[in-house]
Write an enzyme that holds these catalytic residues in place. Structure first.
Site, PDB file in Angstrom:
ATOM      1  N   HIS A 264       0.828  -1.189  -0.058  1.00  0.00           N
ATOM      2  CA  HIS A 264      -0.077  -0.013   0.052  1.00  0.00           C
ATOM      3  C   HIS A 264       0.897   1.206  -0.108  1.00  0.00           C
ATOM      4  CE1 HIS A 264      -3.976  -1.825   0.655  1.00  0.00           C
ATOM      5  NE2 HIS A 264      -3.333  -2.953   1.097  1.00  0.00           N
TER       6      HIS A 264
ATOM      7  N   ASP B 125      -5.998 -15.293  -7.982  1.00  0.00           N
ATOM      8  CA  ASP B 125      -7.578 -15.599  -7.829  1.00  0.00           C
ATOM      9  C   ASP B 125      -8.088 -15.541  -8.990  1.00  0.00           C
ATOM     10  OD1 ASP B 125      -7.252 -13.029  -7.589  1.00  0.00           O
ATOM     11  OD2 ASP B 125      -8.652 -12.642  -6.051  1.00  0.00           O
TER      12      ASP B 125
ATOM     13  N   ASP C 124      -5.263 -13.130   1.253  1.00  0.00           N
ATOM     14  CA  ASP C 124      -5.900 -11.601   1.408  1.00  0.00           C
ATOM     15  C   ASP C 124      -7.406 -11.722   1.532  1.00  0.00           C
ATOM     16  OD1 ASP C 124      -5.984  -8.909   2.232  1.00  0.00           O
ATOM     17  OD2 ASP C 124      -5.702  -8.347  -0.160  1.00  0.00           O
TER      18      ASP C 124
END
Length: 385
Positions: A195, A248, A274
């Protein structure tokens, strides 16, 4: 396929393709006694024929916010254990609980609460994701609760975890970031860069200070540029850094995953989920910290703004996708999903591979890499009947 809780004092698994640290053995044999893998079980031990299946080590997830409808950030002990159990049923036998950005007092209390579950063996540790992250790359974190990573605040959360803090994600370019990386390294806590809006040069500085993980590489950071390569290039090129990948099909294009494996090598990749509450639970409206999230067709996005808000991934799905879609060698997948994260956590003496003396944590997959069995510490969580 129903969950069970069957423990055999000793058992022998035969006939499967077994993935060991040295490679794959066809028609392999694994002996289990009590909670451990052993070199040889008693002659009287029952034998389970798993011909036509794969047996791989139990999965290790170092970045996971919840599952089964439960949040690790806000749920009760019963909720957290339901989430843990959900991931057990999908092959994750070792799990670190991740928090999301919140008020410092709340996060400190939460760390103390989660530490009790670590101490009783339900969790492998705590990962703090936020509040020390960049407002430019906040993703599904509340901007008004973000703050600079001053070392005193970082130390407060580490102390609140009572020795169970395993990792903290930081935007290391923010004021106090480099000093906080050094503090974390000194206390045996993984400093993860994520981030972040850092430049290439700022990322190199953070790695030199002791940062060793890239939080969900490619996501919530500047893209790779040919004149301004940013953090991605620095994180991929340094042998000291392990890169997290969310496989994913939503967070990463297959070409990005291939780039990471090619540049970093299988020995520096850690598959993570996550995951948020909806993992293993279903579509609907959820809360991620203070933010509302809608999950539609398995994709979680903030109600306000539409940013991706974690995932609904479980590691058995990540494994199958890596084998079927990405066509990675099974041995490389096992390194990324078990061995590498176990080593990061300093737990590779007990988990992460199928070797005598280690915990009897294993996953049974069919020929198409669909999960059909899970054993954790010698107990069948899912019995491959």
């Amino acid at each position: 396929m129903a969950a069970s809780a069957v423990r055999a004092d000793s058992t022998v698994l035969t006939g499967a393709r077994v993935v060991l640290p040295t490679g794959t053995v066809d028609g392999g044999r694994i002996s289990v006694e009590g909670t451990k893998i052993v070199a040889a079980a008693p002659d009287s031990a029952p034998v389970r024929d798993l011909s036509g299946h794969w047996v791989v080590p139990g999965f290790v997830d170092i970045h996971n916010h919840g599952g089964g409808g439960a949040s690790f950030t806000s749920g009760s002990a019963e909720d957290v254990l339901r989430g843990v159990r959900t991931h057990h049923e999908h092959g994750t036998t070792t799990l670190v609980a991740s928090t999301v950005t919140g008020e410092m007092d709340f996060l400190a209390r939460r760390a103390g609460f989660l530490s009790e579950l670590v101490e009783q063996g339900d969790l492998a540790g705590i990962h703090f994701e936020g509040p020390f992250i960049s407002p430019c790359r906040k993703g599904a974190h509340s901007e008004e609760l973000l703050r600079d990573p001053d070392p005193a605040s970082v130390r407060r959360l580490v102390d609140a975890a009572r020795g169970t803090a395993r990792m903290m994600t930081l935007a290391t370019e923010l004021p106090g970031g480099i000093d906080s990386v050094r503090l974390l390294a000194d206390h045996g806590v993984i400093a993860a860069i994520g981030h972040t809006d850092a430049t290439y040069e700022q990322t190199v500085e953070a790695i030199e200070a002791g940062a060793t993980v890239a939080t969900h590489l490619f996501n919530a950071m500047p893209p790779l540029g040919h004149r301004a390569p940013g953090p991605i290039a620095a994180l991929l090129e340094d042998e000291r850094v392990t890169v997290e990948l969310i496989n994913d099909g939503t967070h990463l294009h297959p070409a990005a995953l291939e780039l990471a494996f090619h540049r970093a090598g299988a020995h520096r990749v850690a598959f993570i989920t996550d995951a948020m509450d909806a993992a293993g639970f279903g579509d609907g409206r959820y809360q991620l910290g203070p933010l509302a999230v809608d999950v539609t067709e398995g994709v979680a996005r903030l109600v306000d703004g539409g940013s991706i808000a974690g995932s609904t991934l479980t590691l058995d799905t990540a494994f199958r996708r890596a084998a079927i879609v990405d066509r990675l060698p099974v041995e490389d997948i096992v390194r990324a999903i078990s061995a590498n994260p176990a080593k990061l956590l300093g737990m590779d003496d007990t988990v992460g591979s199928l070797e005598p003396g280690k915990d009897a944590d294993l996953v049974v997959l069919d020929e198409d890499f669909t999960l059909v069995g899970v054993m954790r510490k010698g107990e069948w969580v899912i019995d491959p009947k």
